[in-house]
Design a protein around this motif. Sequence first.
Motif, PDB file in Angstrom:
ATOM      1  N   GLN A  39       0.441   6.062  -3.894  1.00 34.20           N
ATOM      2  CA  GLN A  39       0.410   5.662  -2.484  1.00 34.20           C
ATOM      3  C   GLN A  39       0.952   4.255  -2.211  1.00 34.20           C
ATOM      4  O   GLN A  39       1.179   3.903  -1.055  1.00 34.20           O
ATOM      5  N   ARG A  43       1.764   2.963   1.443  1.00 34.75           N
ATOM      6  CA  ARG A  43       0.603   2.390   2.120  1.00 34.75           C
ATOM      7  C   ARG A  43       0.056   1.135   1.467  1.00 34.75           C
ATOM      8  O   ARG A  43      -0.954   0.592   1.897  1.00 34.75           O
ATOM      9  N   ASN A  77      -4.625   2.045   6.128  1.00 39.74           N
ATOM     10  CA  ASN A  77      -4.697   3.330   6.828  1.00 39.74           C
ATOM     11  C   ASN A  77      -3.627   3.382   7.924  1.00 39.74           C
ATOM     12  O   ASN A  77      -2.778   2.495   8.024  1.00 39.74           O
ATOM     13  N   ASP A  78      -3.679   4.414   8.752  1.00 33.36           N
ATOM     14  CA  ASP A  78      -2.681   4.589   9.815  1.00 33.36           C
ATOM     15  C   ASP A  78      -2.717   3.462  10.844  1.00 33.36           C
ATOM     16  O   ASP A  78      -1.760   3.274  11.586  1.00 33.36           O
ATOM     17  N   ASN A  79      -3.841   2.729  10.920  1.00 33.63           N
ATOM     18  CA  ASN A  79      -3.959   1.613  11.856  1.00 33.63           C
ATOM     19  C   ASN A  79      -3.605   0.283  11.199  1.00 33.63           C
ATOM     20  O   ASN A  79      -3.894  -0.778  11.737  1.00 33.63           O
ATOM     21  N   ASP A  83      -8.302  -0.293   4.115  1.00 32.17           N
ATOM     22  CA  ASP A  83      -9.614   0.343   4.037  1.00 32.17           C
ATOM     23  C   ASP A  83      -9.940   0.863   2.637  1.00 32.17           C
ATOM     24  O   ASP A  83     -11.016   1.397   2.411  1.00 32.17           O
ATOM     25  N   ASP A  84      -9.013   0.721   1.705  1.00 33.68           N
ATOM     26  CA  ASP A  84      -9.255   1.108   0.315  1.00 33.68           C
ATOM     27  C   ASP A  84      -8.838  -0.070  -0.553  1.00 33.68           C
ATOM     28  O   ASP A  84      -7.661  -0.230  -0.884  1.00 33.68           O
TER      29      ASP A  84
END
Length: 106
Positions: A39, A43, A77-79, A83-84
């Motif tokens: 990823q 991302r 994330n998409d925003n 978040d990870d």
Amino acid sequence: MTEQHKLDPDTAIDLAYDIFLEMAPENLDPADILLFNLQFEERGAVEMVETADDWDMHIGTLIDPDAYAEVWIGLVNDNDIMDDIFAKFLISHHEENREYHVIWKE
């Protein structure tokens, strides 16, 4: 007392990422390493953030937040929010005796 030369964000990010790549296999779950590798191009994020004042709870000693840079490595994330988080780095600005601490994803 001499004024501390602070790491510029690019240098702090490069240092953290190099340490991350070297130490991740020993400190992350194989599934997390696979996820990160698959990823990261799409991302992945490596960001310098404001140095938190709660590192003493993690490393057992008080630090001067102004003497360290904090860098997070993770996936957004998409925003565009990380978040990870795979690792949080605390890297000293002291070039001659560069200290660092890492909190790894559990």
